[in-house]
Motif scaffolding. Sequence first.
Motif, PDB file in Angstrom:
ATOM      1  N   SER A  17       0.834  -1.205   0.000  1.00 12.02           N
ATOM      2  CA  SER A  17       0.000   0.000   0.000  1.00 12.02           C
ATOM      3  C   SER A  17       0.868   1.254   0.000  1.00 12.02           C
ATOM      4  O   SER A  17       1.835   1.351   0.765  1.00 12.02           O
ATOM      5  N   PRO A  18       0.518   2.252  -0.836  1.00 14.56           N
ATOM      6  CA  PRO A  18       1.305   3.501  -0.845  1.00 14.56           C
ATOM      7  C   PRO A  18       1.199   4.269   0.468  1.00 14.56           C
ATOM      8  O   PRO A  18       2.046   5.103   0.770  1.00 14.56           O
ATOM      9  N   ASP A  19       0.172   3.993   1.249  1.00 18.99           N
ATOM     10  CA  ASP A  19      -0.016   4.692   2.521  1.00 18.99           C
ATOM     11  C   ASP A  19       0.354   3.833   3.727  1.00 18.99           C
ATOM     12  O   ASP A  19       0.074   4.204   4.854  1.00 18.99           O
ATOM     13  N   TRP A  20       0.960   2.687   3.470  1.00 14.69           N
ATOM     14  CA  TRP A  20       1.326   1.768   4.552  1.00 14.69           C
ATOM     15  C   TRP A  20       2.293   2.437   5.524  1.00 14.69           C
ATOM     16  O   TRP A  20       3.370   2.880   5.144  1.00 14.69           O
ATOM     17  N   LEU A  21       1.899   2.542   6.761  1.00 17.17           N
ATOM     18  CA  LEU A  21       2.700   3.113   7.846  1.00 17.17           C
ATOM     19  C   LEU A  21       3.078   4.573   7.607  1.00 17.17           C
ATOM     20  O   LEU A  21       3.993   5.083   8.253  1.00 17.17           O
ATOM     21  N   ARG A  22       2.386   5.253   6.670  1.00 13.64           N
ATOM     22  CA  ARG A  22       2.720   6.659   6.429  1.00 13.64           C
ATOM     23  C   ARG A  22       2.483   7.528   7.665  1.00 13.64           C
ATOM     24  O   ARG A  22       3.256   8.439   7.952  1.00 13.64           O
ATOM     25  N   GLN A  23       1.407   7.248   8.408  1.00 12.78           N
ATOM     26  CA  GLN A  23       1.120   8.029   9.600  1.00 12.78           C
ATOM     27  C   GLN A  23       2.236   7.890  10.624  1.00 12.78           C
ATOM     28  O   GLN A  23       2.640   8.870  11.264  1.00 12.78           O
ATOM     29  N   ALA A  24       2.776   6.660  10.748  1.00 15.00           N
ATOM     30  CA  ALA A  24       3.882   6.454  11.688  1.00 15.00           C
ATOM     31  C   ALA A  24       5.120   7.217  11.243  1.00 15.00           C
ATOM     32  O   ALA A  24       5.832   7.811  12.055  1.00 15.00           O
ATOM     33  N   ALA A  25       5.398   7.221   9.932  1.00 17.32           N
ATOM     34  CA  ALA A  25       6.564   7.936   9.430  1.00 17.32           C
ATOM     35  C   ALA A  25       6.407   9.437   9.611  1.00 17.32           C
ATOM     36  O   ALA A  25       7.363  10.144   9.971  1.00 17.32           O
ATOM     37  N   ASN A  26       5.187   9.940   9.369  1.00 19.97           N
ATOM     38  CA  ASN A  26       4.949  11.374   9.519  1.00 19.97           C
ATOM     39  C   ASN A  26       5.150  11.843  10.950  1.00 19.97           C
ATOM     40  O   ASN A  26       5.514  12.990  11.194  1.00 19.97           O
ATOM     41  N   ALA A  27       4.916  10.942  11.907  1.00 16.94           N
ATOM     42  CA  ALA A  27       5.085  11.307  13.311  1.00 16.94           C
ATOM     43  C   ALA A  27       6.543  11.584  13.649  1.00 16.94           C
ATOM     44  O   ALA A  27       6.840  12.248  14.649  1.00 16.94           O
ATOM     45  N   ALA A  49       8.661  13.139  11.499  1.00 17.28           N
ATOM     46  CA  ALA A  49       9.164  14.252  10.693  1.00 17.28           C
ATOM     47  C   ALA A  49       9.283  15.529  11.516  1.00 17.28           C
ATOM     48  O   ALA A  49       8.579  15.736  12.506  1.00 17.28           O
ATOM     49  N   GLY A  50      10.202  16.396  11.095  1.00 18.06           N
ATOM     50  CA  GLY A  50      10.305  17.730  11.686  1.00 18.06           C
ATOM     51  C   GLY A  50      10.963  17.792  13.042  1.00 18.06           C
ATOM     52  O   GLY A  50      10.665  18.693  13.828  1.00 18.06           O
ATOM     53  N   ASP A  53      13.387  18.950  15.680  1.00 18.66           N
ATOM     54  CA  ASP A  53      14.269  20.103  15.787  1.00 18.66           C
ATOM     55  C   ASP A  53      15.691  19.680  16.148  1.00 18.66           C
ATOM     56  O   ASP A  53      15.922  18.711  16.851  1.00 18.66           O
ATOM     57  N   GLY A  54      16.660  20.443  15.628  1.00 21.71           N
ATOM     58  CA  GLY A  54      18.061  20.240  16.004  1.00 21.71           C
ATOM     59  C   GLY A  54      18.699  19.053  15.341  1.00 21.71           C
ATOM     60  O   GLY A  54      19.716  18.554  15.801  1.00 21.71           O
ATOM     61  N   PHE A  55      18.108  18.559  14.247  1.00 16.40           N
ATOM     62  CA  PHE A  55      18.699  17.399  13.564  1.00 16.40           C
ATOM     63  C   PHE A  55      18.705  17.683  12.072  1.00 16.40           C
ATOM     64  O   PHE A  55      17.680  17.970  11.466  1.00 16.40           O
ATOM     65  N   SER A  56      19.877  17.633  11.458  1.00 10.38           N
ATOM     66  CA  SER A  56      19.996  17.986  10.053  1.00 10.38           C
ATOM     67  C   SER A  56      20.358  16.810   9.170  1.00 10.38           C
ATOM     68  O   SER A  56      20.634  16.989   7.995  1.00 10.38           O
ATOM     69  N   GLY A  57      20.430  15.605   9.712  1.00 12.99           N
ATOM     70  CA  GLY A  57      20.729  14.441   8.884  1.00 12.99           C
ATOM     71  C   GLY A  57      21.992  13.739   9.315  1.00 12.99           C
ATOM     72  O   GLY A  57      22.450  13.895  10.461  1.00 12.99           O
ATOM     73  N   PRO A  58      22.638  12.995   8.427  1.00 17.73           N
ATOM     74  CA  PRO A  58      23.792  12.144   8.780  1.00 17.73           C
ATOM     75  C   PRO A  58      24.954  12.913   9.358  1.00 17.73           C
ATOM     76  O   PRO A  58      25.778  12.332  10.063  1.00 17.73           O
ATOM     77  N   SER A  59      25.090  14.231   9.063  1.00 21.74           N
ATOM     78  CA  SER A  59      26.240  14.967   9.557  1.00 21.74           C
ATOM     79  C   SER A  59      26.116  15.300  11.027  1.00 21.74           C
ATOM     80  O   SER A  59      27.043  15.826  11.633  1.00 21.74           O
ATOM     81  N   GLY A  60      24.949  15.062  11.622  1.00 24.35           N
ATOM     82  CA  GLY A  60      24.811  15.281  13.039  1.00 24.35           C
ATOM     83  C   GLY A  60      24.011  16.546  13.332  1.00 24.35           C
ATOM     84  O   GLY A  60      23.497  17.209  12.428  1.00 24.35           O
TER      85      GLY A  60
END
Length: 299
Positions: A274-284, A286-287, A289-296
Amino acid sequence: MPPAQPLVRDVLAGYIEDRRPRVKSIASIEYACAALNVHLGDLKPEHLTRQVCRKYAEQRRAQGARSPSWKTRKPLSNGTIIREIVTLRAALKWAVSEKWISEAPQIEAPPAPAPRERWLTRDEAKRLLAHIKAPHVHLFVLIGLYTGARTGAILELEWSRVDLATGIIHFGAGEGNKRRSIVPMVPQLRDALSAAAQIRTSDWVIEFYGKPVKSVRHAFRDATESAGLADVTPHTLRHTCATWMVMNGVPFEMVAKFLGNSVEMIERVYGHHSPDWLRQAANALAGLDGFSGPSGPEK
């Protein structure tokens, strides 16, 4: 009158005769009982210990398919052995209800196999249809792809349950947990059924020279081999139908109703498509603060 000291073969024979007028798929019960009789028929029900059941599974796995038409015998999967064990359990339960035996022994079955993941892409489905020579097999595949019905339901389908005017197919009540559905036809299937209805010579939708078809296994296998499709069986059509619906965002509840399955089963087996499978969990997540990705964290 029940036997004074019934053997397993007596119980299986009695169970078959009791079920014969009550079920349509008696052949599958007879097949399972024939395999059980070879290894367990001469035993008394009380002799069916866990060790005996495990030995049976080992012997059946090594024995392979009993069909004499097979050139090579491949080891049986746990799925086939489990179906035979389930038949044995049902027969013993029946024997208790008929007071042939006082109690049914605990029958151990091998672990259930993982669900099959194989399904056809649209291109693969077109390729399969292009390599089918027999018209009745071609119609069988179309019904399987566009309704998700099980093989037995398709082969048992009669024209009296196909309403071309409203575009509805009623597959009947089914047996046990294998429920059947009332489903609408897509235009392609409706056209194919309308054409077949014009030249029908019997009451069965899938017919060959005016007689019902018991199996399409061999013709289907030949078509898949000719089309270069591996690990594809008639049941793959049901998986394909379910997968296509889920991938196109059809709600699990609707897919379950369409196929006659439980919502839990659809979510467990097909949910990851499903294209929406676990999307709600992933959206939780998102966003943050204070985290920019693999660089820390940001400095």
